[in-house]
Write a protein that holds these residues in place. Structure first.
Motif, PDB file in Angstrom:
ATOM      1  N   LEU A 199       0.783  -1.136  -0.033  1.00 30.84           N
ATOM      2  CA  LEU A 199      -0.199  -0.085   0.108  1.00 30.84           C
ATOM      3  C   LEU A 199       0.806   1.433   0.022  1.00 30.84           C
ATOM      4  CD1 LEU A 199      -2.854  -0.969   2.652  1.00 30.84           C
ATOM      5  CD2 LEU A 199      -2.963  -0.721  -0.003  1.00 30.84           C
ATOM      6  N   TYR A 200       1.837   1.486   0.623  1.00 29.65           N
ATOM      7  CA  TYR A 200       2.788   2.375   0.924  1.00 29.65           C
ATOM      8  C   TYR A 200       3.453   2.703  -0.560  1.00 29.65           C
ATOM      9  CZ  TYR A 200       2.190   2.513   5.969  1.00 29.65           C
ATOM     10  OH  TYR A 200       1.541   2.556   7.155  1.00 29.65           O
ATOM     11  N   THR A 201       3.864   1.457  -1.221  1.00 30.92           N
ATOM     12  CA  THR A 201       4.372   1.701  -2.486  1.00 30.92           C
ATOM     13  C   THR A 201       3.567   1.980  -3.666  1.00 30.92           C
ATOM     14  OG1 THR A 201       5.772  -0.151  -2.258  1.00 30.92           O
ATOM     15  CG2 THR A 201       5.534   0.239  -4.421  1.00 30.92           C
ATOM     16  N   SER A 202       2.344   1.665  -3.740  1.00 28.83           N
ATOM     17  CA  SER A 202       1.199   2.342  -4.484  1.00 28.83           C
ATOM     18  C   SER A 202       1.111   3.715  -4.068  1.00 28.83           C
ATOM     19  CB  SER A 202      -0.255   1.537  -4.465  1.00 28.83           C
ATOM     20  OG  SER A 202      -0.604   1.531  -3.140  1.00 28.83           O
ATOM     21  N   MET A 203       1.099   4.280  -3.209  1.00 28.18           N
ATOM     22  CA  MET A 203       0.603   5.468  -2.477  1.00 28.18           C
ATOM     23  C   MET A 203       1.790   6.439  -2.926  1.00 28.18           C
ATOM     24  SD  MET A 203      -0.056   6.675   1.460  1.00 28.18           S
ATOM     25  CE  MET A 203       1.717   6.329   1.809  1.00 28.18           C
ATOM     26  N   ASN A 204       2.944   6.114  -2.816  1.00 33.90           N
ATOM     27  CA  ASN A 204       4.215   6.796  -3.040  1.00 33.90           C
ATOM     28  C   ASN A 204       4.701   6.757  -4.383  1.00 33.90           C
ATOM     29  OD1 ASN A 204       4.516   8.068  -0.466  1.00 33.90           O
ATOM     30  ND2 ASN A 204       5.642   6.126   0.200  1.00 33.90           N
ATOM     31  N   LEU A 205       4.355   5.898  -5.255  1.00 33.50           N
ATOM     32  CA  LEU A 205       4.937   5.773  -6.772  1.00 33.50           C
ATOM     33  C   LEU A 205       4.604   6.877  -7.538  1.00 33.50           C
ATOM     34  CD1 LEU A 205       6.339   3.831  -8.513  1.00 33.50           C
ATOM     35  CD2 LEU A 205       4.453   2.821  -9.059  1.00 33.50           C
ATOM     36  N   PRO A 206       3.292   7.577  -7.547  1.00 32.57           N
ATOM     37  CA  PRO A 206       3.066   8.519  -8.524  1.00 32.57           C
ATOM     38  C   PRO A 206       4.155   9.719  -8.174  1.00 32.57           C
ATOM     39  CG  PRO A 206       1.170   7.545  -7.766  1.00 32.57           C
ATOM     40  CD  PRO A 206       2.059   6.939  -6.895  1.00 32.57           C
ATOM     41  N   ILE A 207       4.036   9.955  -6.875  1.00 31.30           N
ATOM     42  CA  ILE A 207       5.223  11.299  -6.269  1.00 31.30           C
ATOM     43  C   ILE A 207       6.401  11.000  -6.772  1.00 31.30           C
ATOM     44  CG2 ILE A 207       5.889  12.394  -4.435  1.00 31.30           C
ATOM     45  CD1 ILE A 207       3.317  11.618  -2.936  1.00 31.30           C
ATOM     46  N   ALA A 208       6.813   9.605  -6.627  1.00 32.32           N
ATOM     47  CA  ALA A 208       8.298   9.396  -7.002  1.00 32.32           C
ATOM     48  C   ALA A 208       8.497   9.521  -8.465  1.00 32.32           C
ATOM     49  CB  ALA A 208       8.694   8.177  -6.564  1.00 32.32           C
ATOM     50  N   VAL A 209       7.650   9.182  -9.374  1.00 31.78           N
ATOM     51  CA  VAL A 209       7.610   9.120 -11.023  1.00 31.78           C
ATOM     52  C   VAL A 209       7.746  10.580 -11.051  1.00 31.78           C
ATOM     53  CG1 VAL A 209       6.490   8.814 -12.856  1.00 31.78           C
ATOM     54  CG2 VAL A 209       6.683   6.972 -11.185  1.00 31.78           C
ATOM     55  N   TRP A 210       6.799  11.590 -10.649  1.00 30.27           N
ATOM     56  CA  TRP A 210       6.990  12.659 -10.913  1.00 30.27           C
ATOM     57  C   TRP A 210       8.065  13.687 -10.612  1.00 30.27           C
ATOM     58  CZ3 TRP A 210       3.561  16.541 -13.093  1.00 30.27           C
ATOM     59  CH2 TRP A 210       2.763  16.371 -13.904  1.00 30.27           C
ATOM     60  N   MET A 211       8.765  13.189  -9.411  1.00 29.09           N
ATOM     61  CA  MET A 211       9.916  13.789  -8.867  1.00 29.09           C
ATOM     62  C   MET A 211      11.288  13.344  -9.818  1.00 29.09           C
ATOM     63  SD  MET A 211       9.625  13.856  -4.881  1.00 29.09           S
ATOM     64  CE  MET A 211      11.154  14.584  -4.606  1.00 29.09           C
ATOM     65  N   MET A 212      11.207  12.070 -10.123  1.00 34.23           N
ATOM     66  CA  MET A 212      12.472  11.421 -10.659  1.00 34.23           C
ATOM     67  C   MET A 212      12.485  11.846 -12.102  1.00 34.23           C
ATOM     68  SD  MET A 212      14.388  10.180  -8.693  1.00 34.23           S
ATOM     69  CE  MET A 212      15.278   9.712  -9.963  1.00 34.23           C
TER      70      MET A 212
END
Length: 296
Positions: A166-179
């Protein structure tokens, strides 16, 4: 040229790039005395509540509950001793496992996705980015019931790996945008030189892109770690005894008997330490990472 020359050639280019960035950003702009004073006021505004939290954690409950507060009350370590007796360690370990594993998994998934959306853009990449962002539009509370039913039906309640997913799915969009914004700063010349030398995609990601984008990776990792460490709603509703995290432990001090303020402050101080240590250890890369892509 052969593939065996890739590390040396790429290392030289990376070193030149780092020296150029240090030259570009090495000089700190001077602030006027007024803005310096405002900056100190803003710093104190953020620091005073944290300092008060730590100070209250060294007081007795009777001193912490006085109105007005008594900052000069006798100091004691009784609250920390009571926390150790209550065994806070499993909660901290659960939070660490969920945060670390989910952050690593986010990076493994986000870096290739960001690479495909920035350095090697796919068709209609803007639609893909909007899709990632749209997954954050839904409030977590609206997804709680379906998530709870799914987790219950597959027998994964009170399981730390449920929180990791759940934490992975929650943070993945933010990480993709940042990276994506970080990887967009990688010079194309380095990638072209690596491709000419015969480097494949894994080599490019691990030995070329990762060293150049390390500040961005550090910033993204720290933000995802903080979000996972502080997450409360899924943790309190999907865990019971085995997989409860540190934020769930803090709620235990708000009881029908009253609020144990000093003990709550002591627990909050201990829970905050891992994040503070991680932020302090990565502060140089964090500042550089968050400043990438800024207007120069």
């Amino acid at each position: 040229m052969t593939a065996t020359t890739t590390p040396a050639a790429s290392g030289t280019i990376i070193q030149r790039l780092r020296r150029r960035r240090r030259d570009d950003h090495g000089q700190t702009p001077r602030l006027s005395p007024l803005w310096t004073f405002v900056a100190w006021l803003a710093t104190l505004a953020f620091f005073v509540p944290v300092a008060w939290l730590v100070l209250t954690s060294f007081h007795q409950e009777s001193d912490a509950a006085t109105n007005p507060p008594s900052p000069f009350a006798p100091l004691t370590l009784d609250q920390y001793a009571l926390l150790l007796d209550r065994d806070i360690t499993p909660y901290l370990l659960n939070s660490a496992m969920a945060s670390v594993f989910s952050t690593l998994l986010v990076l493994v998934l986000a870096v290739p996705a960001a690479y495909a959306l920035s350095i090697k853009p796919v068709e209609k990449w803007t639609d893909v980015m909007f899709f990632f962002l749209s997954t954050k539009f839904l409030p977590l509370i609206a997804a709680l019931l379906p998530v709870y039913m799914i987790v219950k039906n597959i027998g994964m309640l009170d399981n730390i790996w449920t929180l990791v997913v759940l934490y992975t799915s929650m943070n993945l969009p933010i990480a993709v945008w940042m990276m994506r914004s970080f990887l967009a700063e990688v010079p194309k010349e380095i990638l072209e030189a690596a491709e000419v030398d015969g480097a494949g995609l894994p080599t490019v990601l691990l030995r070329i892109v990762a060293p150049v984008a390390m500040p961005g990776l550090a910033a993204t990792s720290l933000i995802c770690f903080i979000f996972s460490w502080n997450e409360f709603m899924f943790a309190v509703n999907l865990t019971a005894t085995k997989a409860s995290t540190a934020p769930v432990f803090l709620v235990g001090f708000i009881t029908n008997e009253g609020l144990f303020l000093a003990r709550l402050c002591a627990a909050a101080t201990l829970v905050s330490l891992p994040v503070l240590i991680a932020g302090f250890a990565a502060q140089d890369k964090l500042v550089r990472g968050l400043s990438l892509g800024a207007v120069k």
